[in-house]
Design an enzyme around this catalytic site. Structure first.
Site, short mmCIF file in Angstrom:
data_model
loop_
_atom_site.label_atom_id
_atom_site.label_comp_id
_atom_site.label_asym_id
_atom_site.label_seq_id
_atom_site.Cartn_x
_atom_site.Cartn_y
_atom_site.Cartn_z
N CYS A 133 0.82 -1.21 0.00
CA CYS A 133 0.00 0.00 0.00
C CYS A 133 0.86 1.28 0.00
CB CYS A 133 -1.00 -0.04 1.15
SG CYS A 133 -2.38 1.08 0.90
N HIS A 134 0.84 2.08 1.08
CA HIS A 134 1.69 3.26 1.12
C HIS A 134 3.15 2.90 1.43
CE1 HIS A 134 -2.16 5.42 1.48
NE2 HIS A 134 -1.50 6.47 1.05
N GLU A 164 -5.58 7.66 -3.82
CA GLU A 164 -5.37 8.74 -2.84
C GLU A 164 -6.35 9.88 -3.09
OE1 GLU A 164 -4.08 8.94 0.29
OE2 GLU A 164 -2.04 8.61 -0.42
#
Length: 233
Positions: A133-134, A164
């Site tokens: 993910c991030h 996002e």
């Protein structure tokens, strides 16, 4: 002997300049942990050590059994983390390093010199490097001993600009993982055909996942790379 995995969580609990809590994202630890817990020896670290902040929004969002059970039964996993810096120089003691996403890592891990050194040490010691993910943002500026970027020329994925944007948080993060990794990899960033779709990219020892839906796939890819894949969780 069971393979050893160093799992890295964020210590950061505030979302940019917004008055909103953040941290690591529940299913992105719960699902890989569920797959790996009985097959590997897992050590959990964070920049500050101690309790790593769990993003409350991820508790709301994650209603699946694996996440709910993890939240209820495994709080010692994230409430008693070790300090990240204590693992510098110890890549030889592990088989893989895995970074859990959430918005937190964007603030305290993406440009963290200790984290970058650890990733370089793990990579150059022939170990598995994984993130979801991030968290693949932690890879964008990792330089190897020869000065080259770790992700240069490698396919990689992470939370996308469009995802996002849909969350309304493009301005809350220091930079966008997709943009940074697209540049660092030399245009090799890939993503699922649809928003929030599962995408796991395996480039040899480098494993990245796009979003929460990719967490199980990342766990399975780590298991496979470690040779502990039993075909099911």
């Amino acid at each position: 002997m069971a393979p050893k995995i160093l799992v890295v969580l964020t210590s950061h609990n505030k979302l940019g300049n917004l008055d909103k809590p953040t941290g690591w994202y529940l299913p992105e630890l719960a699902h890989p942990y569920h797959i790996l817990r009985n097959k590997a020896d897992i050590t959990v670290a964070s920049p500050k050590g101690g309790e790593a902040p769990l993003d409350p929004a991820s508790i709301e969002a994650a209603k699946d059994d694996v996440s709910v059970n993890f939240l209820k039964n495994d709080e010692q996993v994230w409430k008693n983390t070790q300090k990240l810096e204590t693992f510098v120089g110890k890549a030889k003691d592990f088989d893989a390093i895995f970074y859990v996403g959430g918005h937190g890592p964007m603030f305290d891990l993406a440009d963290n010199p200790t984290s970058q050194q650890l990733i370089r040490e793990f990579w150059e010691a022939g170990k598995i490097v994984a993130a979801v993910c991030h968290a693949p943002a932690v890879l964008y500026n990792v330089k190897l001993s020869d000065g080259s970027l770790l992700v240069a020329g490698k396919e990689v994925t992470a939370f996308t600009n469009a995802e996002e944007e849909q969350m309304g948080l493009s301005k809350a993060v220091p930079f966008l993982p997709e943009d940074a990794l697209q540049k660092a990899s030399g245009g090799r960033f890939v993503k699922a055909a649809e928003l929030w779709g599962e995408k796991v990219v395996v480039q040899g020892r480098l494993i990245t996942g796009q979003n929460p839906a990719s967490a199980t796939g990342v766990g399975k890819a780590i298991a496979k790379a470690l040779g502990i894949d039993s075909g099911s969780s």
